[in-house]
Design an enzyme around this catalytic site. Structure first.
Site, PDB file in Angstrom:
ATOM      1  CG  HIS A 101       6.799  -8.726   6.035  1.00  0.00           C
ATOM      2  ND1 HIS A 101       6.678  -8.278   7.328  1.00  0.00           N
ATOM      3  CD2 HIS A 101       6.281  -7.731   5.259  1.00  0.00           C
ATOM      4  CE1 HIS A 101       6.113  -7.081   7.343  1.00  0.00           C
ATOM      5  NE2 HIS A 101       5.863  -6.730   6.087  1.00  0.00           N
ATOM      6  CD  GLU A 103       8.426 -13.787   9.222  1.00  0.00           C
ATOM      7  OE1 GLU A 103       8.501 -13.599  10.434  1.00  0.00           O
ATOM      8  OE2 GLU A 103       8.707 -12.898   8.380  1.00  0.00           O
ATOM      9  CB  CYS A 128       5.732  -8.126  12.197  1.00  0.00           C
ATOM     10  SG  CYS A 128       5.314  -8.437  10.468  1.00  0.00           S
ATOM     11  CB  CYS A 131       4.816 -12.391   9.313  1.00  0.00           C
ATOM     12  SG  CYS A 131       5.860 -11.430   8.211  1.00  0.00           S
TER      13      CYS A 131
END
Length: 296
Positions: A101, A103, A128, A131
Site C-alpha cells: 500500500h 502508506e 484503508c 494502512c
C-alpha cells in the site's frame, strides 16, 4: 527528468513545476529533505500542507498497480522535517496479500532512512483499514496527522478509534524505535553481510523472525527490505515487498534482478521463505538464496 514524471508535473502550478523540476533527476526516488521542502514552499508561496497535497501526483507516479490500475501516492513527513514519497505496488498474477500500500511504501521509505517517528501522512485517498493499522504500529502512531485532498487534517485516532496495537501485546518499543537485534552468519560475502545488517534492524517482536531481503541488479546496485511486523499480523510488511518497493521508487526494472537473498533468524516462530519465493517468482526467474542467521 525521468519520463514517469513528465505527465504529472504538467498538472502542477507553474511555480511549483519550475521549482520541483531540478529535483526530479535520474536518481530521484521520492526523498526531499527539509531544506529542499522549505525552498519549494518559498518558491510557490504555498503553505506546507498545500504544497504536500499538490505533490501527490508526483508520488503516485512511483506506483506500479498491475492489477487494480489504481494509482495511489502517499507522502510521509519524518521528525527530521524530510518527506518520503511512496506508492502502491501489485504483483501481476499473485495473491493480493503481496501488494504494497502507498502508506506502507512511504513509511518504509522513511524507516530505511533512519526516521524515528512520522508526524504526518499525506495521501490522495482515505487510508484503508490495513494502512490505519500499519500506522498504529509506529512510534507515536496515534499522533500522526493524516491529510487528504479537500478534507480537514485529522489524527489517526479519528480514523482508527479504539485501536488495537503493540501496547496491547506488551510491546514497549514499537516500529521506528531504535532497535538492534544482532545475529551472526558465517560469510564474508559483502551482499550477505549487508542483508544481515538489515535483518538485525528489522522489527519482529511477535515472531522473533528478524529478516531481510537484498536484491542485486546486473549493474551491481542493491535494494534492501526489512521485515516489519504488526500487532494485527496481516498488515505486516514482508522484506521482499519492501525491497521491491525500493526498486520501483528508483525506477529499476525487475528484469534487471541478478541475485536475491533472504536472511532470517534460525530461532523465528515462522519462516518467510514460501512467501518470499512466491513474490520473487512473479518478477524474476532467478533462484532465491536462503540463509539462516543465529541470534548473538
Amino acid at each position: 527528468m525521468q519520463d514517469r514524471f513528465l505527465e504529472p508535473i504538467n498538472t502542477l502550478s507553474h511555480s511549483l513545476a519550475n521549482a520541483l523540476a531540478p529535483l526530479l533527476t535520474d536518481d530521484f526516488s521520492g526523498h526531499i529533505n527539509a531544506q529542499q521542502l522549505q525552498e519549494l514552499v518559498n518558491a510557490t508561496q504555498l503553505s506546507e500542507e498545500q504544497l504536500l497535497l499538490q505533490l501527490l501526483p508526483i508520488a503516485a507516479a512511483l506506483s506500479n498497480p498491475t492489477i487494480s490500475e489504481f494509482y495511489v501516492g502517499a507522502i510521509a513527513k519524518g521528525a527530521s522535517g524530510d518527506i518520503y514519497m511512496g506508492a502502491n505496488i501489485e504483483l501481476q498474477g499473485k495473491a493480493l496479500f503481496h501488494s504494497v500500500h502507498a502508506e506502507q511504501s512511504a513509511i518504509s521509505h522513511a524507516w530505511l532512512n533512519g526516521e524515528k517517528y512520522i508526524t504526518d501522512i499525506i495521501v490522495n485517498a482515505s487510508p484503508c483499514g490495513h494502512c490505519r493499522q500499519f500506522m498504529n504500529e509506529l512510534v507515536k502512531g496515534h499522533d500522526i496527522t493524516i491529510h487528504l485532498p479537500k478534507q480537514n487534517p485529522q489524527s489517526l485516532t479519528h480514523y482508527l478509534p479504539y485501536a488495537f496495537g503493540p501496547s496491547d501485546l506488551n510491546i514497549k518499543q514499537p516500529l521506528l524505535s531504535a532497535q538492534y537485534n544482532p545475529h551472526s552468519l558465517k560469510s564474508t560475502d559483502p551482499a550477505v553481510q549487508s542483508a544481515l545488517e538489515h535483518a538485525n534492524k528489522s522489527y519482529a517482536p511477535y515472531t522473533h523472525n528478524h529478516a531481510a531481503v537484498l536484491l542485486e541488479t546486473h549493474d551491481g546496485k542493491q535494494y534492501c527490505g526489512q521485515y516489519a511486523e504488526n500487532a494485527a499480523f496481516n498488515p505486516s510488511m514482508l522484506p521482499m515487498q519492501m525491497a521491491l518497493s525500493v526498486m520501483v521508487r528508483y525506477g529499476q526494472d525487475f528484469a534487471d534482478i541478478s541475485r536475491a537473498i533472504l536472511i532470517e533468524s534460525s530461532k523465528g516462530k515462522v519462516s518467510l521463505i514460501g512467501a518470499t519465493k512466491d513474490a520473487l517468482n512473479a518478477v524474476s526467474q532467478i533462484e532465491l538464496e536462503h540463509l539462516l542467521a543465529t541470534p548473538a
